[in-house]
Motif scaffolding. Structure first.
Motif, PDB file in Angstrom:
ATOM      1  N   GLU B  48      -6.727 -47.636 -46.968  1.00 15.76           N
ATOM      2  CA  GLU B  48      -6.500 -47.262 -45.576  1.00 15.76           C
ATOM      3  C   GLU B  48      -7.775 -46.888 -44.846  1.00 15.76           C
ATOM      4  N   LEU B  83      -1.843 -43.188 -39.230  1.00 10.86           N
ATOM      5  CA  LEU B  83      -1.212 -43.544 -40.502  1.00 10.86           C
ATOM      6  C   LEU B  83       0.221 -43.044 -40.529  1.00 10.86           C
ATOM      7  N   ASP B  84       1.022 -43.599 -41.432  1.00 14.91           N
ATOM      8  CA  ASP B  84       2.366 -43.050 -41.623  1.00 14.91           C
ATOM      9  C   ASP B  84       2.196 -41.679 -42.281  1.00 14.91           C
ATOM     10  N   SER B  87       1.245 -41.415 -46.147  1.00 18.99           N
ATOM     11  CA  SER B  87      -0.136 -41.782 -46.490  1.00 18.99           C
ATOM     12  C   SER B  87      -1.109 -40.729 -45.989  1.00 18.99           C
TER      13      SER B  87
END
Lengths: 136, 181
Positions: B48, B83-84, B87
């Motif tokens: 990420e 980000l979700d 995560s």
């Protein structure tokens, strides 16, 4: 014994359609999802227009990804190489709906100052997914 | 007078043997290997957080800096890096656990101690220790060098940066070569 010999060719034939359409399933999944959210038929031309449109501060999809979906792009600030967007040359593109949604969220917000609508996403998906003949 | 030579010899020996420890550079004093950040990067972090720049070793910033960065991903140095939630939490935990002030690594200590406690740097490149380590490098080789552009591009010169190694001997500045201190 004879039947057993046929097992491998038969299973390969049966599995091929599943494997080669794996990518299409993600695309179809996404398109169905956008239809559920109110999108009408996905329009490739509208997708292209949105891709190249310039927003505030000269931001656009093409600024980092270029106008050529088979080419490498570049992050405008860090210079980091971005792999091509077209699934025709980069099989990982449009194969994971979670990743697609993640990038839509970040990049639409950064480029346009808001999230993309379901229609815009559908248009962009079919624009990106179009088959491209690569010149060697 | 009788012992002058012996005393001089003793003093000379002491000075010569302790000179490197007192006046030598960090690498010489503490050995090359202690300059290596050794934390294996969490795969989620690497995935990420290296889309736009290299995944920086967590040991280079203190806890408070990482927490601040992770809480402001919507405007991450001018970019949207949202980000979700899952995560985001995973990565924050990883960074905090391995941060400069929580790591036992020698270099982390240097980073950590160089930062005033009321300061929360968001950039590794603005920490006093980083600046000290790079203060002899001319702009010509970095900001004016098209192949480097910025000190934030560690990997441009530090060929083993992505595995956490920044030792001077593996530096190759594009267009200039090795760095001779």
């Amino acid at each position: 014994m004879k039947l057993f010999n046929l097992l491998i060719p038969i299973s390969t034939l049966l599995l091929t359609p599943i494997i080669s359409h794996a990518e299409e399933n993600t695309v179809n999944q996404l398109l169905r999802h956008y239809t559920d959210q109110g999108a009408l038929i996905a329009n490739k031309k509208q997708g292209e227009l949105l891709w190249t449109k310039k927003f505030d501060s000269q931001r656009s999809c093409s600024a980092c990804h270029t106008n050529n979906l088979t080419a490498f792009g570049k992050h405008q600030k860090t210079g980091k190489k971005i792999k091509p967007m077209s699934p025709s040359v980069n099989a990982k593109r449009l194969s994971n709906s979670k990743k697609v949604e993640k990038w839509f969220k970040r990049n639409c917000k950064w480029t346009m100052g808001r999230e993309c609508t379901a229609q815009e996403k559908a248009n962009l998906i079919v624009y990106i997914n179009q088959p491209v003949s690569v010149k060697f | 007078m009788k012992y002058l030579v012996s005393i001089t010899a003793i003093i000379a020996t002491v000075v010569i043997t302790t000179y490197p420890l007192v006046w030598g550079d960090d690498e010489y004093r503490f050995g090359e290997h202690s300059n290596h950040a050794t934390t294996a990067l969490l795969p989620t972090y690497k995935e990420e957080c290296s889309s736009c720049h290299m995944a920086y070793p967590p040991e280079l910033l203190p806890t408070r800096s990482w927490e601040k960065i992770m809480a402001g991903l919507e405007d991450h140095f001018g970019d949207n890096a949202e980000l979700d939630a899952e995560s985001q939490q995973l990565i924050t935990d990883f960074l905090v656990k391995n941060s400069a002030d929580q790591s036992n690594d020698y270099r982390s200590g240097r980073f950590s101690l160089s930062i005033a406690s009321n300061n929360t740097p968001l950039r590794i490149t603005e920490t006093p220790y980083f600046k000290h380590e790079h203060d002899e490098i001319p702009n010509q080789m970095v900001s004016q060098n098209a192949e480097v552009t910025s000190f934030s591009q560690c990997q441009a010169c530090h060929k083993n940066a992505e595995s956490g190694s920044f030792d001077e001997h593996s530096v190759r500045i594009p267009g200039y070569g090795r760095w001779d201190d």
